[in-house]
Design a protein around this motif. Structure first.
Motif, PDB file in Angstrom:
ATOM      1  N   PRO A   7       2.672  -2.645  -7.002  1.00 44.46           N
ATOM      2  CA  PRO A   7       1.679  -3.209  -7.628  1.00 44.46           C
ATOM      3  C   PRO A   7       0.830  -4.136  -6.934  1.00 44.46           C
ATOM      4  O   PRO A   7       1.213  -5.233  -6.429  1.00 44.46           O
ATOM      5  N   SER A   8      -0.357  -4.086  -7.312  1.00 47.23           N
ATOM      6  CA  SER A   8      -1.473  -5.374  -6.656  1.00 47.23           C
ATOM      7  C   SER A   8      -1.180  -6.350  -7.737  1.00 47.23           C
ATOM      8  O   SER A   8      -1.064  -6.333  -8.781  1.00 47.23           O
ATOM      9  N   ASN A   9      -1.404  -7.520  -6.998  1.00 46.18           N
ATOM     10  CA  ASN A   9      -1.621  -8.817  -7.694  1.00 46.18           C
ATOM     11  C   ASN A   9      -3.346  -9.123  -7.970  1.00 46.18           C
ATOM     12  O   ASN A   9      -4.156  -8.751  -6.911  1.00 46.18           O
TER      13      ASN A   9
ATOM     14  N   MET B   8      -0.921  -1.015  -3.858  1.00 46.94           N
ATOM     15  CA  MET B   8      -1.232  -1.174  -2.295  1.00 46.94           C
ATOM     16  C   MET B   8       0.134  -1.003  -1.438  1.00 46.94           C
ATOM     17  O   MET B   8       1.141  -0.769  -2.011  1.00 46.94           O
ATOM     18  N   ILE B   9      -0.381  -0.361  -0.229  1.00 42.01           N
ATOM     19  CA  ILE B   9       0.841  -0.276   0.475  1.00 42.01           C
ATOM     20  C   ILE B   9       0.540  -1.058   2.025  1.00 42.01           C
ATOM     21  O   ILE B   9      -0.726  -1.064   2.536  1.00 42.01           O
TER      22      ILE B   9
ATOM     23  N   ALA C  76      -3.136   0.531   2.617  1.00 42.57           N
ATOM     24  CA  ALA C  76      -3.816   1.502   1.719  1.00 42.57           C
ATOM     25  C   ALA C  76      -3.831   0.889   0.685  1.00 42.57           C
ATOM     26  O   ALA C  76      -3.170   0.440  -0.066  1.00 42.57           O
ATOM     27  N   PHE C  77      -4.729   1.717  -0.177  1.00 43.88           N
ATOM     28  CA  PHE C  77      -4.946   1.513  -1.578  1.00 43.88           C
ATOM     29  C   PHE C  77      -5.487   2.741  -2.438  1.00 43.88           C
ATOM     30  O   PHE C  77      -6.240   3.519  -1.764  1.00 43.88           O
ATOM     31  N   PRO C  78      -5.193   3.160  -3.677  1.00 38.42           N
ATOM     32  CA  PRO C  78      -5.753   4.131  -4.320  1.00 38.42           C
ATOM     33  C   PRO C  78      -7.102   3.814  -5.026  1.00 38.42           C
ATOM     34  O   PRO C  78      -7.464   2.566  -5.200  1.00 38.42           O
TER      35      PRO C  78
ATOM     36  N   THR D 236      -8.045   3.202   3.308  1.00 38.95           N
ATOM     37  CA  THR D 236      -6.936   2.758   4.169  1.00 38.95           C
ATOM     38  C   THR D 236      -7.897   1.762   5.297  1.00 38.95           C
ATOM     39  O   THR D 236      -9.105   1.886   5.406  1.00 38.95           O
ATOM     40  N   GLY D 237      -6.960   0.777   5.929  1.00 39.13           N
ATOM     41  CA  GLY D 237      -7.774  -0.136   6.823  1.00 39.13           C
ATOM     42  C   GLY D 237      -6.684  -0.958   7.756  1.00 39.13           C
ATOM     43  O   GLY D 237      -5.696  -0.851   7.311  1.00 39.13           O
ATOM     44  N   LEU D 238      -7.392  -1.351   8.713  1.00 36.29           N
ATOM     45  CA  LEU D 238      -6.506  -2.207   9.610  1.00 36.29           C
ATOM     46  C   LEU D 238      -6.470  -3.644   9.413  1.00 36.29           C
ATOM     47  O   LEU D 238      -7.571  -4.329   9.068  1.00 36.29           O
TER      48      LEU D 238
END
Length: 542
Positions: A202-204, A337-338, A353-355, A380-382
């Motif tokens: 889970p994101s902060n 997040m991943i 990545a994030f939803p 998704t991103g770098l």
């Protein structure tokens, strides 16, 4: 320590109307993540501080306070309206780069993510020449910023100015992404700001009681009524004044009139990676050839000003058709997040990545695909980008056009990593975890081969809004500030924003920039010592 209960944010705040004085101990230019932090700590220390913000107060604005409403804040009255210049690497497209123009800066218009990245990010700063900025040096400041819902620990802080919470009710799409990551062999972790950042969690969020908790709310609101703080919103700084090598004043517009206000001790620039470099160059601090091109006299020859620009490229986004409506948007429209490695031998996670609880697309992707009906997305991103760009003035007025070029995808390895990331996201959306949601591909409309994925990435390339690096700290010829954030070649001038970052960290920049502000205040107070003596040495009084 916060003077209010962060779980019950102050619902009302006001900037007192105070007559401007001719001089203050300190002038802070810019009320964003860094500027808010340095201002608060100087005020707490008893200094007389003038905080100048180009944008409005932004207090009591529903669009700012409501976490799910953040996306339209870009290109609003609270945004500077900047763009990244086109290149063939992004199919000749112009990419908007939202930057906050409001009390709180970008922390008042961003996605509210609080994330510090990997310890190696900061060890790399130290190794690059920013001595004293290794993870062991910055961790205490990260903890000092925080009021983490889980309380203090080896990794987290409590009772700091910024409230940080996880979702109170994780959206099903966000929960499915965590489950899907586990299905693909990516570990599930409790806290990405804990012992490891690699995995799904889970994101902060800088959210409390369902409202945005910006730097303005956390650092500034509790001290707005202090006698030794003067906040001037809607005031554009147009230049810096010098006496010899010493920066002694700022020129700024107040109610349509340009005035000059002096700083007895020091001026701190916290305008962000774009506007700090712009102001430096307009004031004669930069690469001599660039300044002379514009007819600006050279006050300090610092070729690194405007160079080393970095940002994280975002693929916006892989969209999937949903079997049914997604329901009400929760949190910031994401929730989890991943972070993972595209190759197992890497020392740390390099992609993210994030939803998205709905569709997400650049204008070109939206125009090229049918995104009607019920849709969810995964962006998704770098996070370990190699590309470097620059910032260039195209005129000598504070409002003149500016060329901002991140050079997204100019490094082949950046593109390769993003291809791998998109492949994982395509698998993720069709995993068993999304079985109750996935009803087909939307954009792209099917799985792609490598060449097709590259084309899609160039069209979908956007930004995480993490512009940094344009006045980097270090000890080489391109360094603009030293490790104590003092601008080289002049006196009385310091920088406390994302421009000083030498190497972009693998995270959102709000947390590290807040730490930069916190440390700037410590550096200042240690160098000044007794304020009364500093006022005498500064040849003036307040």
């Amino acid at each position: 320590m916060s003077t209010t209960d962060p779980t019950k944010p102050t619902l009302t705040a006001a900037i007192p109307l105070r007559q401007l004085k001719p001089a203050y101990d300190f002038i802070v230019v810019g009320a964003g993540s860094g500027g808010s932090a340095v201002t608060r700590r100087l005020v707490d220390a008893g200094a007389d501080v003038l905080l100048i913000e180009a944008g409005p107060p932004g207090i009591g604005v529903a669009e700012i306070d409501e976490p799910s409403k953040w996306v339209p804040l870009g290109r609003s009255v609270y945004d500077w309206g900047y763009d990244y210049a086109p290149t063939p690497h992004v199919s000749g497209r112009t990419i908007g780069i939202p930057r906050g123009k409001v009390l709180g800066g970008s922390s008042a218009i961003n996605a509210m993510m609080w994330y510090r990245g990997h310890p190696a990010d900061y060890d790399a700063w130290d190794a690059s020449g920013a001595k004293g900025w290794a993870f062991k040096d910055v961790l205490p400041y990260f903890k000092r910023c925080e009021d983490w819902e889980g309380g203090a620990s080896e990794w987290r802080g409590a009772h700091g100015p910024l409230r940080i919470e996880r979702s109170r009710a994780l959206h099903p799409i966000a929960a499915a992404m965590i489950e899907g990551a586990a299905e693909l062999g990516i570990p599930v972790i409790d806290d990405p700001n804990g012992a490891t950042n690699e995995g799904a969690a889970p994101s902060n969020f800088n959210i409390s009681a369902g409202k945005r908790f910006s730097s303005a709310r956390g650092y500034l609101w509790p001290v707005l009524d202090r006698y030794n703080l003067t906040v001037v919103p809607n005031s554009l700084v147009t230049g810096l004044g010098f006496e010899g090598r010493r920066c002694v004043s700022v020129r700024h517009r107040v109610e349509g009139q340009e005035i000059e206000t002096r700083a007895v001790v020091e001026i701190i620039l916290a305008l962000g990676a774009i506007n700090t470099s712009r102001l430096l160059m307009l004031s004669g601090i930069g690469a001599p050839a660039e300044l002379r091109r514009l007819g600006i006299g050279v006050r300090a020859a610092l070729p690194g000003v405007g160079q080393n620009l970095q940002d994280h490229p975002l693929v916006r986004a892989v969209n999937f058709r949903a079997k049914r409506p997604l329901g009400a948007v929760s949190d910031n429209g994401g929730g989890s997040m991943i972070n993972w490695k595209t190759r197992s031998h890497l020392a740390q996670a390099n992609v993210h990545a994030f939803p998205v609880q709905g569709r997400s697309a650049t204008a070109e992707v939206a125009n090229g695909y049918d995104l009607g009906g019920d849709v969810f997305a995964i962006g998704t991103g770098l996070m370990r980008s190699r590309s470097r760009g620059y910032l260039r003035l195209l005129g000598t007025e504070p409002s003149s056009p500016i060329e901002i070029q991140p050079n997204f995808l100019s490094e082949p390895e950046d593109l390769n990593d993003l291809v791998d990331a998109v492949d994982v996201v395509m698998e993720l959306g069709t995993s068993n975890a999304f079985a109750n949601w996935f009803a087909g591909h939307a954009a792209p409309e099917r799985r792609l081969n490598r060449a097709e994925t590259v084309d899609f990435i160039r069209t979908a390339c956007s930004t995480f809004f993490h512009t940094c690096g344009t006045a980097k700290m270090g000890n080489d010829d391109m360094a603009v500030v030293d490790e104590r954030l003092v601008v080289r070649g002049v006196e009385g001038l310091r920088i406390a924003d994302a421009s000083v970052i030498p190497i972009i960290p693998s995270c959102n920049t709000h947390a590290p920039v807040t730490v930069i502000g916190e440390r700037a205040a410590d550096f200042i107070l240690k160098s000044v010592g007794d304020l009364s003596e500093a006022r005498v040495e500064g040849h003036g009084t307040t």
